[in-house]
Design an enzyme around this catalytic site. Sequence first.
Site, PDB file in Angstrom:
ATOM      1  N   GLN A  47      82.262  53.836  40.590  1.00 42.97           N
ATOM      2  CA  GLN A  47      80.965  53.466  40.028  1.00 42.97           C
ATOM      3  C   GLN A  47      80.359  54.704  39.368  1.00 42.97           C
ATOM      4  OE1 GLN A  47      77.258  53.046  42.355  1.00 42.97           O
ATOM      5  NE2 GLN A  47      77.295  50.894  41.745  1.00 42.97           N
ATOM      6  N   TYR A  97      67.976  52.738  38.344  1.00 44.89           N
ATOM      7  CA  TYR A  97      68.608  54.006  38.018  1.00 44.89           C
ATOM      8  C   TYR A  97      68.355  54.246  36.513  1.00 44.89           C
ATOM      9  CZ  TYR A  97      71.053  54.480  42.505  1.00 44.89           C
ATOM     10  OH  TYR A  97      71.348  54.654  43.836  1.00 44.89           O
ATOM     11  N   ARG A 112      78.189  44.576  52.899  1.00 43.15           N
ATOM     12  CA  ARG A 112      77.873  44.803  54.314  1.00 43.15           C
ATOM     13  C   ARG A 112      78.865  44.159  55.264  1.00 43.15           C
ATOM     14  NH1 ARG A 112      71.959  42.493  53.773  1.00 43.15           N
ATOM     15  NH2 ARG A 112      73.092  41.402  52.134  1.00 43.15           N
TER      16      ARG A 112
END
Length: 400
Positions: free
Chosen positions: A99, A169, A345
């Site tokens: 990423q 971001y 998760r």
Amino acid sequence: MQPTPFEPASLGPLRLKNRLIKCATFEGATPEALVTPELIEFHREVAAGGVAMTTVAYCAVSPEGRTDRHQIWMRPEAIPGLQKLTDAIHAEGALAAAQLGHAGPVANPISNQAKALAPSRIPAPMGMTLCRKVTTDDIASMLVKFRRAARIAVDSGFDGLEIHFGHNYLASSFLSPLLNRRHDEYGGSLVNRARFCREIAEAVRDEVGDEAAVWAKLSMYDGFPGSLQVDEACQVGRLLESDGHLDALEPTAGSSLLNPMYLFHGDAPRKEFAASFKGVMRWGLKAVGPFFLKEYDYHPGYLLPLSRQLREAVSMPLILLGGITDRASMDTAMAEGFEFVAMGRALLREPDLPLRIEADPSTVSQCIHCNLCMPTIYSHTRCPIRTGERVAHGDVVAPA
């Protein structure tokens, strides 16, 4: 015929053994901003657990682009470790993705010892200061940095590159009319606000060609009024599709600046987050926790309603993220026209969950969406229940 989640599929130049991708979740395992044995083991275990590809997060394109100094930034010194990491992933039969992004206003300028950057002079919460407004020269330089980072990633053995256009971001903050108050060719109209993202995608694709798959994580909704809304995000998706530089999009939601829990849903571990910081930040999080860390009810496929709108807007491949923990949610994604699903998760709790679901479709994930994993990003990301730690959130203790 509707595809099944465990059949092979193509993503750009890649052939994936199934349609399951480990999404980017910061591992908290790079204290010196370089690959560690802990990071390698983190992804090796996930790769062995049955996903087709695992995504390393977060690989900043420059030192000030990290959320803090304990993150990898793409430079020649990082290559040997990155090669060991991708070799370990490949040895388990999975592909490796990196990423790539720049944290922008989400960066901690104190930790990085560098000003946080943003499209406008907005607050940099992690440093209790103001961001420096990005100039057009900065943008030109940033495109070069994305190119270099992409080249380092491919030369290090990564098969896929995910560009971070989410969570406010840097690139995502340009999309937001609330955070982007510019009056030049990068501000104002949606086309102008999307220009930076489009230029990044073009630069990365131009650098790597078909040496790697290239996709973007794109915010559909920032989670608060006045910022990016879903109809605008769909228009951005159409622009990115028309440019032809990306192989897929991964719709996401929420803002690391103002509403991070909108991405995760489930419990909001406010006490644990506050305990992860020291001094004024700890007290600040205690004070604003109920406003900053909101709770949203968890349900399987919780980002599907937003992502469905992007599915209707574009024809390019999409990766469904958010609440994919069982065979039923995977099948729903396939039925809704999503080519891939991303898991996060649930794999912290059970890295081998994909293999077990493939063997027995009735398998139920042990992840309870308590989100106690989230504060652990500051001390090596993990599921505290899986590791048997006693935690303050409800005094949860893992069974012996």
